[in-house]
Design an enzyme around this catalytic site. Structure first.
Site, PDB file in Angstrom:
ATOM      1  N   GLY A 230       0.826  -1.209   0.000  1.00  0.00           N
ATOM      2  CA  GLY A 230       0.000   0.000   0.000  1.00  0.00           C
ATOM      3  C   GLY A 230       0.855   1.252   0.000  1.00  0.00           C
ATOM      4  CD  GLN A 231      -1.086   5.941   0.080  1.00  0.00           C
ATOM      5  OE1 GLN A 231      -0.586   5.749  -1.034  1.00  0.00           O
ATOM      6  NE2 GLN A 231      -1.618   7.085   0.426  1.00  0.00           N
TER       7      GLN A 231
ATOM      8  N   GLY B  42       4.224   0.650   1.837  1.00  0.00           N
ATOM      9  CA  GLY B  42       4.936  -0.377   1.060  1.00  0.00           C
ATOM     10  C   GLY B  42       5.558   0.204  -0.203  1.00  0.00           C
TER      11      GLY B  42
ATOM     12  CG  ASN C  82      -4.721  -3.727  11.036  1.00  0.00           C
ATOM     13  OD1 ASN C  82      -5.385  -3.985  10.032  1.00  0.00           O
ATOM     14  ND2 ASN C  82      -4.150  -2.558  11.227  1.00  0.00           N
TER      15      ASN C  82
ATOM     16  CB  SER D  60       0.689  -3.507  10.705  1.00  0.00           C
ATOM     17  OG  SER D  60       1.309  -4.056   9.577  1.00  0.00           O
ATOM     18  CG  ASN D  61      -0.412   1.900  13.908  1.00  0.00           C
ATOM     19  OD1 ASN D  61       0.454   1.711  14.747  1.00  0.00           O
ATOM     20  ND2 ASN D  61      -0.521   3.031  13.232  1.00  0.00           N
TER      21      ASN D  61
ATOM     22  CG  HIS E 238       3.348   4.113  17.368  1.00  0.00           C
ATOM     23  ND1 HIS E 238       3.980   5.311  17.166  1.00  0.00           N
ATOM     24  CD2 HIS E 238       2.604   3.908  16.251  1.00  0.00           C
ATOM     25  CE1 HIS E 238       3.634   5.788  15.974  1.00  0.00           C
ATOM     26  NE2 HIS E 238       2.796   4.958  15.410  1.00  0.00           N
TER      27      HIS E 238
HETATM   28  O1  TXD Z   1       5.008   4.350  12.453  1.00  0.00           O
HETATM   29  C1  TXD Z   1       4.185   3.484  12.288  1.00  0.00           C
HETATM   30  N1  TXD Z   1       4.344   2.300  12.863  1.00  0.00           N
HETATM   31  C2  TXD Z   1       2.994   3.741  11.435  1.00  0.00           C
HETATM   32  C3  TXD Z   1       2.111   2.652  11.172  1.00  0.00           C
HETATM   33  C4  TXD Z   1       2.767   5.016  10.872  1.00  0.00           C
HETATM   34  C5  TXD Z   1       1.726   5.198  10.005  1.00  0.00           C
HETATM   35  C6  TXD Z   1       0.814   4.136   9.632  1.00  0.00           C
HETATM   36  N2  TXD Z   1       1.045   2.896  10.282  1.00  0.00           N
HETATM   37  C7  TXD Z   1       0.253   1.707   9.958  1.00  0.00           C
HETATM   38  O2  TXD Z   1       0.861   0.996   8.886  1.00  0.00           O
HETATM   39  C8  TXD Z   1      -1.159   1.931   9.475  1.00  0.00           C
HETATM   40  O3  TXD Z   1      -2.013   2.214  10.549  1.00  0.00           O
HETATM   41  C9  TXD Z   1      -1.454   0.588   8.835  1.00  0.00           C
HETATM   42  O4  TXD Z   1      -1.825  -0.369   9.819  1.00  0.00           O
HETATM   43  C10 TXD Z   1      -0.115   0.181   8.227  1.00  0.00           C
HETATM   44  C11 TXD Z   1      -0.021   0.352   6.724  1.00  0.00           C
HETATM   45  O5  TXD Z   1      -0.306   1.679   6.368  1.00  0.00           O
HETATM   46  P1  TXD Z   1      -0.497   2.080   4.817  1.00  0.00           P
HETATM   47  O6  TXD Z   1      -0.759   3.539   4.791  1.00  0.00           O
HETATM   48  O7  TXD Z   1       0.590   1.526   3.970  1.00  0.00           O
HETATM   49  O8  TXD Z   1      -1.861   1.310   4.508  1.00  0.00           O
HETATM   50  P2  TXD Z   1      -2.458   0.863   3.084  1.00  0.00           P
HETATM   51  O9  TXD Z   1      -2.072   1.823   2.020  1.00  0.00           O
HETATM   52  O10 TXD Z   1      -3.900   0.588   3.288  1.00  0.00           O
HETATM   53  O11 TXD Z   1      -1.700  -0.493   2.762  1.00  0.00           O
HETATM   54  C12 TXD Z   1      -1.927  -1.659   3.457  1.00  0.00           C
HETATM   55  C13 TXD Z   1      -1.775  -2.795   2.492  1.00  0.00           C
HETATM   56  C14 TXD Z   1      -2.811  -2.793   1.356  1.00  0.00           C
HETATM   57  O12 TXD Z   1      -2.165  -2.774   0.098  1.00  0.00           O
HETATM   58  C15 TXD Z   1      -3.564  -4.104   1.560  1.00  0.00           C
HETATM   59  O13 TXD Z   1      -3.969  -4.736   0.331  1.00  0.00           O
HETATM   60  C16 TXD Z   1      -2.525  -4.932   2.290  1.00  0.00           C
HETATM   61  O14 TXD Z   1      -1.923  -4.031   3.200  1.00  0.00           O
HETATM   62  N3  TXD Z   1      -3.076  -6.095   2.967  1.00  0.00           N
HETATM   63  C17 TXD Z   1      -2.408  -7.253   3.046  1.00  0.00           C
HETATM   64  N4  TXD Z   1      -1.193  -7.600   2.605  1.00  0.00           N
HETATM   65  C18 TXD Z   1      -0.796  -8.856   2.835  1.00  0.00           C
HETATM   66  N5  TXD Z   1      -1.548  -9.775   3.488  1.00  0.00           N
HETATM   67  C19 TXD Z   1      -2.766  -9.455   3.960  1.00  0.00           C
HETATM   68  N6  TXD Z   1      -3.494 -10.362   4.618  1.00  0.00           N
HETATM   69  C20 TXD Z   1      -3.238  -8.140   3.746  1.00  0.00           C
HETATM   70  N7  TXD Z   1      -4.380  -7.486   4.062  1.00  0.00           N
HETATM   71  C21 TXD Z   1      -4.255  -6.242   3.590  1.00  0.00           C
END
Ligand code: TXD
EC number: 1.1.1.37
Length: 318
Positions: free
Chosen positions: A12-13, A15, A96, A120-121, A176
């Site tokens: 996602g974002q 990644g 999550n 992930s959060n 966090h």
């Molecule tokens: O500093 C920190 N730790 C953080 C954490 C700061 C900001 C955001 N933080 C957390 O990271 C946020 O609360 C989310 O839990 C994660 C990921 O954030 P992002 O902005 O990248 O979220 P997206 O864009 O929704 O991307 C998540 C991706 C998306 O492409 C889904 O299709 C995928 O996760 N996804 C999966 N991938 C693999 N396997 C499974 N099961 C799965 N489910 C969803």
């Protein structure tokens, strides 16, 4: 010698930025896994096609098959939903944790020797779950939060004092979440305490105190500030940069001292919980947890933060 391999679980974002940063810095070959079909393949193809322009000689590929992460040296996990305006990080725990369980199984089966950085959060809970499910030693499973929280604190200090961000050291410990602990006493600019510089700037201690309190509060709410402005999703550039600093310290055995969510075993009076603390990250993973000397006030804030982490992790009934 083969290049290191970096697996990104979640495309996602965060990644996407992770993939680009790892490539630009030539940290290793990048494999991005996501459950959404074609998306990780498309995103990585786009990044890889910039390689002649940017001049990086690493491969960047996408997959929907866990087998492709085999042999990874580092795995960075961003899979999971991000916050929407008005949500706390803890609101994400139900959805999550299901995602994290499947991700950790995929890592355990396919990249059993990797150093794992969870993003992930809610962070403290997701790292705990990842370590439990993978069964990896705690030196090889950690979370990214503190590098970012500390960077935000440092940025606010640099902007306030009109000095280079390079010369600011600011430390944030604890969970966090809203209870994180920015350590005012340790904040410094090239070795000079920030409070001293604020007092020089404003000419009195009360105003310096007021300005520092505002920066501490902004640091604690910095994630929410970005969430509110974006309107959809959460911060992604700065979390990616922060995790890359941790991955780089591991891959290059830099032994950087970075605030990391690590499993405490007695430090700060905490046993068997993941909490943000200063760690040395090198080729051995979390090579050392540094226990800083806290005064009574700081220790009380840390205890409060640890209590919040315990409550959050306890709610998963692991
Ligand atoms: O500093 C920190 N730790 C953080 C954490 C700061 C900001 C955001 N933080 C957390 O990271 C946020 O609360 C989310 O839990 C994660 C990921 O954030 P992002 O902005 O990248 O979220 P997206 O864009 O929704 O991307 C998540 C991706 C998306 O492409 C889904 O299709 C995928 O996760 N996804 C999966 N991938 C693999 N396997 C499974 N099961 C799965 N489910 C969803």
């Amino acid at each position: 010698m083969a290049r290191p391999k970096i697996a990104l679980i979640g495309g996602g974002q965060i990644g996407g930025v992770l993939a680009q940063l790892c490539a630009l810095r030539e940290l290793g070959d990048v494999v991005m896994f996501d459950i959404v079909e074609n998306m990780p393949q498309g995103k990585t193809l786009d990044i890889a096609e910039a390689s002649p322009v940017d001049g990086f000689d690493v491969s960047v590929t996408g997959t929907n098959d866990y087998k492709d992460i085999a042999g990874s040296d580092v795995v960075i996990v961003t899979a999971g939903l991000p916050r929407k305006p008005g949500m706390s990080r803890d609101d994400l725990i139900g959805v999550n944790s299901k995602i994290m369980t499947s991700v950790a199984e995929g890592i355990r089966e396919n990249a059993p020797n990797a150093f794992v950085i969870v993003i992930s959060n809610p962070l403290d809970a997701m790292v705990t779950l990842c370590q439990k499910v993978t069964g990896f030693p705690s030196e090889r499973v950690c979370g990214q939060a503190g590098v970012l929280d500390s960077a935000r604190f440092a940025a606010f200090i640099a902007w306030e004092l009109g000095v280079s961000v390079k010369d600011v050291t600011a430390i944030t410990l604890g969970g966090h979440g809203d209870t994180m602990v920015p350590l005012v006493r340790y904040a410094n600019v090239a070795g000079i305490p920030v409070m001293e510089l604020l007092e020089q700037k404003y000419g009195n201690a009360a105003k310096a105190e007021e300005v520092m309190t505002a920066m501490v509060e902004r640091t604690k709410n910095a994630g929410g500030e970005v969430v509110k402005l974006l309107g959809n999703g959460s911060a992604f550039y700065s979390p990616a940069s922060s995790a890359v600093a941790m991955a780089e310290s591991f891959l290059k055995d830099q032994k950087r001292v970075l605030p990391t969510c690590a499993l405490l075993q007695g430090q700060y009076g905490v046993d068997n919980f993941y909490v943000g603390v200063h760690c040395v990250i090198g080729a051995g993973g979390i090579e050392k947890i540094i226990e800083m000397k806290l005064d009574a006030g700081e220790q009380a804030l840390m205890d409060n933060s640890v209590a919040a982490v315990k409550e959050l992790v306890g709610s998963m009934n692991l």
